[in-house]
Enzyme design. Structure first.
Site, mmCIF file in Angstrom:
data_model
loop_
_atom_site.group_PDB
_atom_site.id
_atom_site.type_symbol
_atom_site.label_atom_id
_atom_site.label_comp_id
_atom_site.label_asym_id
_atom_site.label_seq_id
_atom_site.Cartn_x
_atom_site.Cartn_y
_atom_site.Cartn_z
ATOM 1 N N ARG A 176 15.187 -4.327 -15.847
ATOM 2 C CA ARG A 176 14.162 -4.472 -16.763
ATOM 3 C C ARG A 176 12.628 -3.975 -16.399
ATOM 4 O O ARG A 176 12.311 -4.236 -15.311
ATOM 5 C CB ARG A 176 14.134 -6.255 -16.903
ATOM 6 N N LEU A 202 0.765 -1.220 -0.049
ATOM 7 C CA LEU A 202 -0.033 -0.008 0.072
ATOM 8 C C LEU A 202 0.934 1.210 -0.025
ATOM 9 O O LEU A 202 0.880 2.125 0.851
ATOM 10 C CB LEU A 202 -0.883 0.153 1.153
ATOM 11 N N CYS A 209 8.805 -8.927 -13.464
ATOM 12 C CA CYS A 209 7.568 -9.645 -13.321
ATOM 13 C C CYS A 209 6.116 -9.403 -13.178
ATOM 14 O O CYS A 209 5.454 -9.507 -14.032
ATOM 15 C CB CYS A 209 7.803 -10.299 -11.651
HETATM 16 P P1 NAD Z 1 16.666 -14.401 -16.476
HETATM 17 O O1 NAD Z 1 16.656 -13.590 -17.782
HETATM 18 O O2 NAD Z 1 17.208 -13.542 -15.383
HETATM 19 O O3 NAD Z 1 17.231 -15.915 -16.543
HETATM 20 C C1 NAD Z 1 16.913 -16.527 -17.472
HETATM 21 C C2 NAD Z 1 18.066 -17.389 -17.917
HETATM 22 O O4 NAD Z 1 17.742 -18.507 -18.965
HETATM 23 C C3 NAD Z 1 19.051 -16.342 -18.702
HETATM 24 O O5 NAD Z 1 20.330 -16.631 -18.219
HETATM 25 C C4 NAD Z 1 19.245 -17.080 -19.980
HETATM 26 O O6 NAD Z 1 20.248 -17.158 -20.804
HETATM 27 C C5 NAD Z 1 18.738 -18.689 -19.760
HETATM 28 N N1 NAD Z 1 18.293 -19.297 -20.726
HETATM 29 C C6 NAD Z 1 17.293 -19.001 -22.037
HETATM 30 N N2 NAD Z 1 17.305 -20.183 -22.656
HETATM 31 C C7 NAD Z 1 17.930 -21.082 -22.296
HETATM 32 C C8 NAD Z 1 17.915 -22.402 -22.979
HETATM 33 N N3 NAD Z 1 17.562 -22.793 -24.107
HETATM 34 N N4 NAD Z 1 19.053 -23.181 -22.288
HETATM 35 C C9 NAD Z 1 19.552 -22.790 -20.941
HETATM 36 N N5 NAD Z 1 19.259 -21.491 -20.474
HETATM 37 C C10 NAD Z 1 18.665 -20.485 -21.257
HETATM 38 O O7 NAD Z 1 15.122 -14.444 -15.818
HETATM 39 P P2 NAD Z 1 14.694 -14.592 -14.555
HETATM 40 O O8 NAD Z 1 14.421 -13.109 -13.600
HETATM 41 O O9 NAD Z 1 15.530 -15.544 -13.503
HETATM 42 O O10 NAD Z 1 13.138 -15.085 -14.728
HETATM 43 C C11 NAD Z 1 13.030 -16.575 -15.169
HETATM 44 C C12 NAD Z 1 11.728 -16.872 -14.924
HETATM 45 O O11 NAD Z 1 11.080 -16.806 -13.576
HETATM 46 C C13 NAD Z 1 10.663 -16.007 -15.631
HETATM 47 O O12 NAD Z 1 9.555 -16.693 -15.981
HETATM 48 C C14 NAD Z 1 10.176 -15.134 -14.713
HETATM 49 O O13 NAD Z 1 8.815 -14.507 -14.882
HETATM 50 C C15 NAD Z 1 10.024 -16.014 -13.475
HETATM 51 N N6 NAD Z 1 10.350 -15.275 -12.062
HETATM 52 C C16 NAD Z 1 11.173 -14.520 -11.811
HETATM 53 C C17 NAD Z 1 11.249 -13.625 -10.653
HETATM 54 C C18 NAD Z 1 12.259 -12.792 -10.563
HETATM 55 O O14 NAD Z 1 12.330 -11.902 -9.352
HETATM 56 N N7 NAD Z 1 13.069 -12.324 -11.706
HETATM 57 C C19 NAD Z 1 10.442 -14.250 -9.645
HETATM 58 C C20 NAD Z 1 9.881 -15.200 -9.725
HETATM 59 C C21 NAD Z 1 9.576 -15.609 -10.967
#
Ligand code: NAD
Length: 434
Positions: A330, A253, A263
């Site tokens: 981002r 809030l 996210c």
């Molecule tokens: P990120 O971009 O930091 O990490 C993703 C990683 O996946 C990258 O390092 C990329 O190089 C790798 N990657 C992509 N394709 C690949 C492949 N074919 N083989 C191997 N590695 C590969 O993203 P993130 O912030 O960690 O988020 C990941 C997921 O988790 C998303 O769906 C996001 O919505 C979810 N999420 C994120 C958060 C957050 O706070 N960042 C919290 C909860 C959930």
């Protein structure tokens, strides 16, 4: 405790934290990423992201040989009993989640599995993605190796990710078979957390619904803030008075420039999109999104209202990350606000304690400063975008002396307005009287 051989695909904010924490609680983990630069850094003992406590955890578990890194998915998959998919699910132009990375990983898993494997969706994905992953694996799993797909959404918050992972409020697992349920329960047993075991679709929806609800709370208080400004009330006091009611609660809030990050904006869009696709128009979420966008425009308007013409004016931007304690930029409000100000001809001096390297890749014609004082020197306005504790502790007498014009627009209601006014600043928060 049963120790599992785990593969985490994706070494980003979620994957690296998941891998490091699972190794910390006793599992043998290989973290895989197809970005060789990231994997090289990790092999060299460097952590590609800023996250409190992560470096210590990674180093300790690498040393104990419970954690390693690889750029080969087949290497990781072959030896693992549980595989977490933690790759990105970025938004497409139409708001839908781009699931290309998920599909590519599912295919490769199918081609490389050796024995019964549990494949857990950790990435945030729209409802019914689990079924698609299952179908994809079945299609490419020529040797018909047994497997289960589970949904295990992640709720960690950047900035406190390690702490959140090791001490979660709840662990959600969407699962079909008793066999996979047992694996997931044993895997997480050391965390001693409440587990919500449900079906795949409900688990996927829990994540989208949770993030969208939190976004709604933020937009709600921002809308209340707009009314506060119109009648001369103070939204911080309204929020305090509301939040003491335990049915409402104080969290989320906080009126300000709205939410950003990887996210909330994309998950809101994706939930709107998928709801529409399955036949429900989730109008409420469209309003949440609109209010959020208006907040940034409102912030820029406050600068215009005070400075009249922005062309040629110098604006000091304090904070670039989408929130404190992370280097993630981002969908950060700062990036959008800087672009809006530059479009009007303003000159930007900026500082962030940890996000400047990432911001440099995204922004042009910005003077990046080594500290906040350097940023505000000669500025016509100080725009507080990210509420880093360091900024609250600034010596504002000194700030006033070195600014060209003592104007502060506080996008997070983080500073003490009355004290700043007493020092001679023109101070404006969000949703507060001038
Ligand atoms: P990120 O971009 O930091 O990490 C993703 C990683 O996946 C990258 O390092 C990329 O190089 C790798 N990657 C992509 N394709 C690949 C492949 N074919 N083989 C191997 N590695 C590969 O993203 P993130 O912030 O960690 O988020 C990941 C997921 O988790 C998303 O769906 C996001 O919505 C979810 N999420 C994120 C958060 C957050 O706070 N960042 C919290 C909860 C959930």
């Amino acid at each position: 405790m049963k120790s599992y051989r785990v593969c985490v695909v994706g070494c980003g904010y979620v994957g690296l934290v998941t891998g490091a924490c699972l190794s910390e609680i006793g599992h043998r983990v290989v973290c895989v990423d197809n970005d060789s630069r990231k994997v090289d850094m990790l092999h060299a003992g460097k952590i590609p992201i800023f996250e409190a406590g992560l470096e210590t955890l990674v180093k300790r578990n690498v040393k104990k040989k419970r954690l390693r890194f690889s750029n080969s998915l087949s290497d990781g998959v072959r030896e693992s009993q549980v595989i977490f998919i933690a790759v990105g699910t970025p938004p497409r132009d139409d708001g839908s989640a781009d699931l290309t990375f998920i599909e590519a990983v599912a295919r490769e898993i199918a081609l490389n599995m050796k024995g019964y494997t549990v494949i857990a969706e950790k990435s945030t994905v729209p409802v019914e993605t689990g079924e698609q992953v299952e179908r994809t694996i079945m299609r490419y799993n020529k040797k018909q190796i047994p497997f289960d797909v589970v949904s295990n959404p992640e709720f960690l918050r950047e900035g406190t990710a390690v702490e959140d992972f090791l001490h979660p409020d709840r662990i959600v697992v969407g699962v079909k078979s008793a066999r996979a349920q047992k694996v997931m329960a044993e895997l997480y047993a050391p965390l001693k957390s409440k587990m919500v075991m449900t079906d795949l679709k409900s688990a996927e929806l829990i994540k989208h619904a949770s993030n969208s609800y939190l976004s709604t709370k933020i937009s709600f208080i921002n809308a209340v803030g707009r009314v506060c400004e119109l009648v001369g009330a103070d939204v911080t006091k309204v929020a305090e008075g509301m939040g003491l009611d335990p049915r409402i609660g104080r969290a989320f809030l906080h009126a300000g420039i709205g939410f950003g990050g990887f996210c909330f904006p994309k998950d809101l869009e994706a939930f709107l999109y998928i709801s529409r696709k399955v036949g429900y128009d989730f109008d409420l979420l469209r309003a949440v999104k609109d209010i959020n966008e208006q907040q940034r425009a409102l912030f820029v308007k406050k600068l215009e209202d005070s400075l009249w013409i922005l062309k040629g004016k110098t604006i000091a931007i304090l904070g670039l990350a989408f929130k404190p304690h992370t280097d993630d930029i981002r969908f950060a409000p700062a990036i959008d606000i800087i672009h809006r100000l530059q479009a009007q001809g303003a000159k930007i001096r900026a500082h962030d304690p940890v996000a400047m390297d990432r911001a440099k890749e995204e922004l042009r014609d910005v003077v990046f400063c080594k500290n906040a004082y350097e940023a505000v020197e000669g500025a016509d306005a100080l725009a507080l975008i990210t509420e880093w504790p360091d900024y609250k502790a600034l010596n504002f007498k000194r700030v006033k002396k070195i600014m060209n014009n003592p104007l502060i627009i506080d996008g997070r209601n983080a500073l003490e307005g009355s004290k700043l006014k007493a020092l001679g600043f023109e101070y404006q928060g969000m949703g507060r009287p001038k």
